[in-house]
Design a protein around this motif. Structure first.
Motif, mmCIF file in Angstrom:
data_model
loop_
_atom_site.group_PDB
_atom_site.id
_atom_site.type_symbol
_atom_site.label_atom_id
_atom_site.label_comp_id
_atom_site.label_asym_id
_atom_site.label_seq_id
_atom_site.Cartn_x
_atom_site.Cartn_y
_atom_site.Cartn_z
ATOM 1 N N UNK A 108 -16.875 11.581 -25.036
ATOM 2 C CA UNK A 108 -15.461 11.173 -24.976
ATOM 3 C C UNK A 108 -15.210 9.781 -25.544
ATOM 4 N N UNK A 109 -16.238 8.930 -25.524
ATOM 5 C CA UNK A 109 -16.075 7.574 -26.056
ATOM 6 C C UNK A 109 -15.744 7.586 -27.544
ATOM 7 N N UNK A 110 -16.112 8.636 -28.256
ATOM 8 C CA UNK A 110 -15.862 8.690 -29.695
ATOM 9 C C UNK A 110 -14.470 9.241 -30.030
ATOM 10 N N UNK A 111 -13.710 9.636 -28.997
ATOM 11 C CA UNK A 111 -12.314 10.036 -29.213
ATOM 12 C C UNK A 111 -11.483 8.762 -29.233
ATOM 13 N N UNK A 112 -11.083 8.374 -30.423
ATOM 14 C CA UNK A 112 -10.392 7.094 -30.605
ATOM 15 C C UNK A 112 -8.924 7.181 -30.219
ATOM 16 N N UNK A 113 -8.263 8.259 -30.624
ATOM 17 C CA UNK A 113 -6.824 8.396 -30.393
ATOM 18 C C UNK A 113 -6.462 9.866 -30.416
ATOM 19 N N UNK A 114 -5.300 10.173 -29.853
ATOM 20 C CA UNK A 114 -4.813 11.547 -29.826
ATOM 21 C C UNK A 114 -3.340 11.574 -30.199
ATOM 22 N N UNK A 115 -2.874 12.730 -30.639
ATOM 23 C CA UNK A 115 -1.455 12.868 -30.932
ATOM 24 C C UNK A 115 -0.628 12.819 -29.664
ATOM 25 N N UNK A 116 0.593 12.329 -29.772
ATOM 26 C CA UNK A 116 1.469 12.251 -28.599
ATOM 27 C C UNK A 116 2.277 13.537 -28.422
ATOM 28 N N UNK A 117 1.814 14.614 -29.053
ATOM 29 C CA UNK A 117 2.552 15.878 -29.074
ATOM 30 C C UNK A 117 1.904 16.951 -28.198
ATOM 31 N N UNK A 118 1.214 16.569 -27.118
ATOM 32 C CA UNK A 118 0.579 17.548 -26.241
ATOM 33 C C UNK A 118 1.666 18.371 -25.547
ATOM 34 N N UNK A 119 1.598 19.669 -25.740
ATOM 35 C CA UNK A 119 2.592 20.591 -25.164
ATOM 36 C C UNK A 119 2.240 20.896 -23.717
ATOM 37 N N UNK A 120 3.243 20.952 -22.849
ATOM 38 C CA UNK A 120 3.048 21.244 -21.425
ATOM 39 C C UNK A 120 2.017 20.284 -20.832
ATOM 40 N N UNK A 121 2.238 19.020 -21.057
ATOM 41 C CA UNK A 121 1.303 17.974 -20.637
ATOM 42 C C UNK A 121 0.970 18.053 -19.138
ATOM 43 N N UNK A 122 1.956 18.450 -18.324
ATOM 44 C CA UNK A 122 1.752 18.452 -16.876
ATOM 45 C C UNK A 122 0.670 19.437 -16.437
ATOM 46 N N UNK A 123 0.391 20.453 -17.254
ATOM 47 C CA UNK A 123 -0.645 21.423 -16.916
ATOM 48 C C UNK A 123 -2.040 20.927 -17.262
ATOM 49 N N UNK A 124 -2.120 19.877 -18.054
ATOM 50 C CA UNK A 124 -3.389 19.530 -18.687
ATOM 51 C C UNK A 124 -3.921 18.138 -18.362
ATOM 52 N N UNK A 125 -3.033 17.228 -17.942
ATOM 53 C CA UNK A 125 -3.456 15.836 -17.835
ATOM 54 C C UNK A 125 -4.567 15.641 -16.809
ATOM 55 N N UNK A 126 -4.509 16.354 -15.683
ATOM 56 C CA UNK A 126 -5.566 16.194 -14.678
ATOM 57 C C UNK A 126 -6.921 16.593 -15.244
ATOM 58 N N UNK A 127 -6.930 17.642 -16.036
ATOM 59 C CA UNK A 127 -8.181 18.082 -16.666
ATOM 60 C C UNK A 127 -8.681 17.031 -17.647
ATOM 61 N N UNK A 128 -7.801 16.571 -18.529
ATOM 62 C CA UNK A 128 -8.235 15.599 -19.531
ATOM 63 C C UNK A 128 -8.756 14.322 -18.885
ATOM 64 N N UNK A 129 -8.111 13.886 -17.802
ATOM 65 C CA UNK A 129 -8.571 12.676 -17.116
ATOM 66 C C UNK A 129 -9.919 12.897 -16.449
ATOM 67 N N UNK A 130 -10.181 14.132 -16.032
ATOM 68 C CA UNK A 130 -11.467 14.433 -15.382
ATOM 69 C C UNK A 130 -12.613 14.420 -16.375
ATOM 70 N N UNK A 131 -12.388 14.952 -17.565
ATOM 71 C CA UNK A 131 -13.484 15.025 -18.544
ATOM 72 C C UNK A 131 -13.567 13.766 -19.399
ATOM 73 N N UNK A 132 -12.501 12.958 -19.385
ATOM 74 C CA UNK A 132 -12.482 11.709 -20.151
ATOM 75 C C UNK A 132 -11.807 10.637 -19.297
ATOM 76 N N UNK A 133 -12.583 9.848 -18.553
ATOM 77 C CA UNK A 133 -12.008 8.842 -17.659
ATOM 78 C C UNK A 133 -11.100 7.837 -18.358
ATOM 79 N N UNK A 134 -11.257 7.681 -19.664
ATOM 80 C CA UNK A 134 -10.434 6.726 -20.403
ATOM 81 C C UNK A 134 -9.286 7.415 -21.157
ATOM 82 N N UNK A 135 -8.963 8.637 -20.741
ATOM 83 C CA UNK A 135 -7.949 9.405 -21.451
ATOM 84 C C UNK A 135 -6.615 8.666 -21.532
#
Length: 344
Positions: free
Chosen positions: A61-88
């Protein structure tokens, strides 16, 4: 051996190792373009979410520099992304304006590679990034389940973690095999005809699409295979209602739709013209209720397949519990539990 000679040998070994650590490599993206990258990439920008999901199952996850701000249905996914990438939450967000990526923000981050969705080599964002910024771009366009396996292998190459990519591919295949081992022998004439309904209702999955593959693996057959029209081969064709009625699907499968549910299709006044379709008459209209868990264009493709199989072939899969398999799947893929995403 003198100390000076020993130091010289060590220095020579380090010098010879440097090209191997950052040796340029070539990878072919989903559009058939050859992309030259430094392997492993250390600064990657993901402008497409499905490939980000894949990368998190393989890369650092450290090599993920940036992401698009266009994540669809963000509320379904943010908890997962934060779990697998603490610096999400700290990742730079790359903005879009009328569908066009912010080249200024992207250039400021100076990535090694940009990963985006593009349906053709003429894609405007793809060409703007490669020609204006001279940054390598890996284009994602999923039109088959095979494309998903390729994406896993390519993320392994990009991250320098090919062994882990092989593990992820094997995990996915093992879950898929739970379904296909029961469905692969079903003759086409015994498979229910399935209409895949995107959110635009008369937009569907063509013969050359990822869902065409999944429908067949799940024990059905895409009703587009019975439409004698060149448009049936398009990845996302639009079907005239009269044609759909004549094709008479046995099952209608809806992608997640905030405005409609299966009962609307079965009994709603807006769908009065659909009453003679077999799927409507028998009540066999289903929906992907959670577009995150059952995202077929991500490594969770096997979970989407199971969802389809339980409804397309209910007798074959009456004893299959997707909930039970979901926790094991997230554990093997991401080292987190489901639900809750607690670390294993």
């Amino acid at each position: 051996m003198t100390i000076s000679r020993y130091i010289a040998i060590i220095a020579l070994c380090l010098y010879l190792a440097i090209p191997a650590l950052g040796a340029p490599m070539e990878v072919e993206d989903n559009l058939g373009r050859t992309v030259t990258i430094d392997q492993p990439c250390q600064k990657i920008v993901f402008l497409v979410e499905n490939a980000l999901n894949t990368y998190y199952s393989i890369g650092d996850p450290e090599t993920v520099l940036a992401i698009g701000d266009n994540i669809w249905k963000r509320e379904l996914k943010e908890d997962f992304f934060k779990a697998v990438d603490p610096k999400f939450d700290d990742k730079v967000r790359i903005g879009f304006d009328a569908g066009l990526v912010s080249l200024e923000t992207l250039a400021a981050e100076d990535p090694d590679l940009v990963v985006l969705w593009a349906t053709s080599p003429e894609d405007e964002n793809l060409n703007a990034i490669t020609e204006t910024l001279r940054i390598p771009v890996y284009a994602v366009f999923i039109t088959s389940s095979g494309d998903m396996y390729k994406q896993v292998r390519d993320m392994g190459t990009i991250s320098g973690k090919t062994d882990r990519a092989s593990e992820v591919e094997a995990i996915m295949m093992s879950y898929v095999e739970e379904v296909t081992s029961a469905t692969e022998g079903i003759p086409d004439e015994d498979r229910p005809k399935v209409y895949w309904m995107w959110s635009d209702v008369l937009g569907t999955a063509g013969r050359e699409s990822g869902f065409d593959d999944l429908i067949y693996q799940a024990g059905g057959i895409n009703v587009m295979n019975y439409w004698d029209n060149d448009a049936s081969y398009v990845e996302h064709p639009t079907v005239p209602l009269e044609t759909l009625i004549n094709l008479n699907p046995d099952v209608i499968y809806m992608w997640y739709n905030e405005k409609l549910d299966p009962e609307d299709v079965i009994r709603g006044t807006e769908f009065a013209g659909w009453r003679d379709i077999n799927a409507v008459k028998t009540g066999r209209v289903y929906e992907i209720e959670n577009p995150f868990l059952f995202d077929a264009f991500s490594p969770r493709m096997p979970m989407a397949l199971m969802h389809l199989a339980k409804n397309i072939q209910p007798e074959l899969f009456a004893d299959m519990s997707i909930d039970e398999r979901m926790d094991g799947f997230f554990g093997e893929m991401y080292s987190v539990h489901y639900p809750g995403y607690a670390a294993m």
